[in-house]
Write a protein that holds these residues in place. Structure first.
Motif, PDB file in Angstrom:
ATOM      1  N   PRO A 102      -0.491 -19.041 -46.625  1.00 12.75           N
ATOM      2  CA  PRO A 102      -1.635 -18.215 -46.221  1.00 12.75           C
ATOM      3  C   PRO A 102      -1.969 -17.161 -47.281  1.00 12.75           C
ATOM      4  O   PRO A 102      -1.112 -16.755 -48.059  1.00 12.75           O
ATOM      5  N   GLU A 103      -3.189 -16.708 -47.268  1.00 11.49           N
ATOM      6  CA  GLU A 103      -3.604 -15.642 -48.188  1.00 11.49           C
ATOM      7  C   GLU A 103      -2.848 -14.360 -47.879  1.00 11.49           C
ATOM      8  O   GLU A 103      -2.581 -14.055 -46.717  1.00 11.49           O
ATOM      9  N   GLU A 104      -2.532 -13.641 -48.925  1.00 14.45           N
ATOM     10  CA  GLU A 104      -1.903 -12.316 -48.845  1.00 14.45           C
ATOM     11  C   GLU A 104      -0.711 -12.277 -47.890  1.00 14.45           C
ATOM     12  O   GLU A 104      -0.565 -11.368 -47.092  1.00 14.45           O
ATOM     13  N   CYS A 105       0.182 -13.275 -48.016  1.00 18.28           N
ATOM     14  CA  CYS A 105       1.339 -13.341 -47.112  1.00 18.28           C
ATOM     15  C   CYS A 105       2.648 -12.925 -47.772  1.00 18.28           C
ATOM     16  O   CYS A 105       3.636 -12.698 -47.080  1.00 18.28           O
ATOM     17  N   CYS A 106       2.683 -12.812 -49.100  1.00 18.37           N
ATOM     18  CA  CYS A 106       3.955 -12.619 -49.792  1.00 18.37           C
ATOM     19  C   CYS A 106       4.060 -11.280 -50.513  1.00 18.37           C
ATOM     20  O   CYS A 106       3.096 -10.794 -51.102  1.00 18.37           O
ATOM     21  N   ASP A 107       5.271 -10.751 -50.488  1.00 22.85           N
ATOM     22  CA  ASP A 107       5.592  -9.561 -51.276  1.00 22.85           C
ATOM     23  C   ASP A 107       5.967  -9.957 -52.705  1.00 22.85           C
ATOM     24  O   ASP A 107       5.771  -9.186 -53.640  1.00 22.85           O
ATOM     25  N   LEU A 108       6.532 -11.162 -52.853  1.00 16.53           N
ATOM     26  CA  LEU A 108       7.011 -11.624 -54.156  1.00 16.53           C
ATOM     27  C   LEU A 108       6.737 -13.112 -54.308  1.00 16.53           C
ATOM     28  O   LEU A 108       7.019 -13.898 -53.396  1.00 16.53           O
ATOM     29  N   PHE A 109       6.188 -13.476 -55.448  1.00 16.56           N
ATOM     30  CA  PHE A 109       5.941 -14.871 -55.832  1.00 16.56           C
ATOM     31  C   PHE A 109       6.886 -15.131 -56.996  1.00 16.56           C
ATOM     32  O   PHE A 109       6.688 -14.606 -58.082  1.00 16.56           O
ATOM     33  N   PHE A 110       7.944 -15.899 -56.755  1.00 12.74           N
ATOM     34  CA  PHE A 110       9.041 -16.065 -57.707  1.00 12.74           C
ATOM     35  C   PHE A 110       9.071 -17.474 -58.260  1.00 12.74           C
ATOM     36  O   PHE A 110       9.068 -18.441 -57.502  1.00 12.74           O
ATOM     37  N   LEU A 111       9.086 -17.580 -59.580  1.00 12.40           N
ATOM     38  CA  LEU A 111       9.196 -18.870 -60.258  1.00 12.40           C
ATOM     39  C   LEU A 111      10.426 -18.814 -61.169  1.00 12.40           C
ATOM     40  O   LEU A 111      10.450 -18.044 -62.132  1.00 12.40           O
ATOM     41  N   ALA A 112      11.441 -19.605 -60.853  1.00  4.07           N
ATOM     42  CA  ALA A 112      12.669 -19.620 -61.649  1.00  4.07           C
ATOM     43  C   ALA A 112      12.797 -20.942 -62.388  1.00  4.07           C
ATOM     44  O   ALA A 112      12.784 -22.005 -61.775  1.00  4.07           O
ATOM     45  N   ASN A 113      12.884 -20.863 -63.698  1.00  2.44           N
ATOM     46  CA  ASN A 113      13.064 -22.038 -64.554  1.00  2.44           C
ATOM     47  C   ASN A 113      11.974 -23.089 -64.344  1.00  2.44           C
ATOM     48  O   ASN A 113      12.213 -24.282 -64.461  1.00  2.44           O
ATOM     49  N   LEU A 114      10.787 -22.619 -64.039  1.00  5.44           N
ATOM     50  CA  LEU A 114       9.666 -23.508 -63.766  1.00  5.44           C
ATOM     51  C   LEU A 114       8.511 -23.303 -64.747  1.00  5.44           C
ATOM     52  O   LEU A 114       7.744 -24.237 -65.003  1.00  5.44           O
ATOM     53  N   TRP A 115       8.394 -22.111 -65.286  1.00  4.75           N
ATOM     54  CA  TRP A 115       7.239 -21.748 -66.111  1.00  4.75           C
ATOM     55  C   TRP A 115       6.992 -22.766 -67.222  1.00  4.75           C
ATOM     56  O   TRP A 115       5.861 -23.181 -67.457  1.00  4.75           O
ATOM     57  N   HIS A 116       8.031 -23.189 -67.901  1.00  2.56           N
ATOM     58  CA  HIS A 116       7.900 -24.143 -69.011  1.00  2.56           C
ATOM     59  C   HIS A 116       7.494 -25.542 -68.533  1.00  2.56           C
ATOM     60  O   HIS A 116       7.027 -26.342 -69.336  1.00  2.56           O
ATOM     61  N   GLU A 117       7.670 -25.830 -67.250  1.00  7.99           N
ATOM     62  CA  GLU A 117       7.329 -27.154 -66.710  1.00  7.99           C
ATOM     63  C   GLU A 117       5.868 -27.279 -66.288  1.00  7.99           C
ATOM     64  O   GLU A 117       5.362 -28.381 -66.145  1.00  7.99           O
ATOM     65  N   LEU A 118       5.218 -26.157 -66.050  1.00  4.18           N
ATOM     66  CA  LEU A 118       3.891 -26.184 -65.438  1.00  4.18           C
ATOM     67  C   LEU A 118       2.816 -26.689 -66.395  1.00  4.18           C
ATOM     68  O   LEU A 118       2.725 -26.221 -67.534  1.00  4.18           O
ATOM     69  N   ASP A 119       1.992 -27.598 -65.897  1.00  4.46           N
ATOM     70  CA  ASP A 119       0.850 -28.086 -66.670  1.00  4.46           C
ATOM     71  C   ASP A 119      -0.307 -27.103 -66.638  1.00  4.46           C
ATOM     72  O   ASP A 119      -1.061 -26.997 -67.588  1.00  4.46           O
ATOM     73  N   ASP A 120      -0.460 -26.398 -65.519  1.00  4.49           N
ATOM     74  CA  ASP A 120      -1.592 -25.483 -65.373  1.00  4.49           C
ATOM     75  C   ASP A 120      -1.083 -24.116 -64.902  1.00  4.49           C
ATOM     76  O   ASP A 120      -1.131 -23.777 -63.723  1.00  4.49           O
ATOM     77  N   ARG A 121      -0.587 -23.348 -65.867  1.00  2.00           N
ATOM     78  CA  ARG A 121      -0.047 -22.028 -65.542  1.00  2.00           C
ATOM     79  C   ARG A 121      -1.147 -21.084 -65.062  1.00  2.00           C
ATOM     80  O   ARG A 121      -0.915 -20.252 -64.184  1.00  2.00           O
ATOM     81  N   GLU A 122      -2.349 -21.234 -65.597  1.00  2.00           N
ATOM     82  CA  GLU A 122      -3.461 -20.382 -65.174  1.00  2.00           C
ATOM     83  C   GLU A 122      -3.749 -20.570 -63.686  1.00  2.00           C
ATOM     84  O   GLU A 122      -3.907 -19.600 -62.939  1.00  2.00           O
TER      85      GLU A 122
END
Length: 192
Positions: A102-122
């Protein structure tokens, strides 16, 4: 799946007890100021290496959304939830750029060891902006490109902390914390 995505058949490597020495969840949670009662999206949750410690840290009044595109990984987490009787984790089978949260549901959006895997980081950053509360934060933990190790992605798949900060700023996040953490990782945090 492209070559940068972690393969489910290698999931046992994510459960190596030695990992606790060089990537201690408690230190990362402390660096991210994880507090009881928070709602956290653990995006790219894998086998739940951070999911379960996050769930314990936030307590029963908080929620961890364990988001992963690979159902095999979510199966690992499901087994741990049942084994450890953890009741504040919700499994979400989805992409990082389209979490279905849902929109505006999280205090923290955490990405661990994933950034380098993403095709569309934007697109992932836009998704983070969508699901974060107005005072919410993003935290990105990934492999340092200047430290080789027998684990982790090849050096040519790793991204610099500077490129991450630049992408955060382009998506209207203010980088608030930038630091090396553990022996092999960097952590960047951003605020809306």
């Amino acid at each position: 799946m492209h070559e940068r995505i972690f393969r489910p058949e290698q999931a046992h490597r994510l459960e190596d007890p030695a990992r606790l020495e060089w990537l201690p969840p408690h230190d990362i949670m402390q660096a991210m100021d994880v507090e009881p009662g928070q709602t956290i999206a653990d995006v790219g949750a894998g086998t739940g290496y951070f999911t379960l410690p996050l769930a314990r840290q936030i307590g029963l009044h908080g929620v961890v959304y364990a988001v992963d595109v690979q159902s095999e990984m979510l199966g690992w987490i499901r087994e741990k939830i049942e084994r450890d009787a953890v009741f504040n984790i919700q499994l979400v089978h989805a992409e990082a750029h389209a979490t279905q949260l849902p929109e505006e549901c999280c205090d923290l959006f955490f990405l661990a060891n994933l950034w380098h895997e993403l095709d569309d980081r934007e697109a992932t950053l836009h998704e983070a902006m969508r699901v974060l509360k107005p005072e919410g934060r993003i935290a990105i933990l990934d492999w340092r490109p200047d430290v080789e190790r027998e684990f982790g992605p090849p050096l040519d798949h790793r991204l610099s902390v500077e490129s991450c900060v630049s992408e955060l700023q382009q998506a209207d996040f203010a980088a608030t914390v930038i630091k090396d953490i553990g022996r092999y990782h960097w952590l960047v945090q951003g605020a809306r």
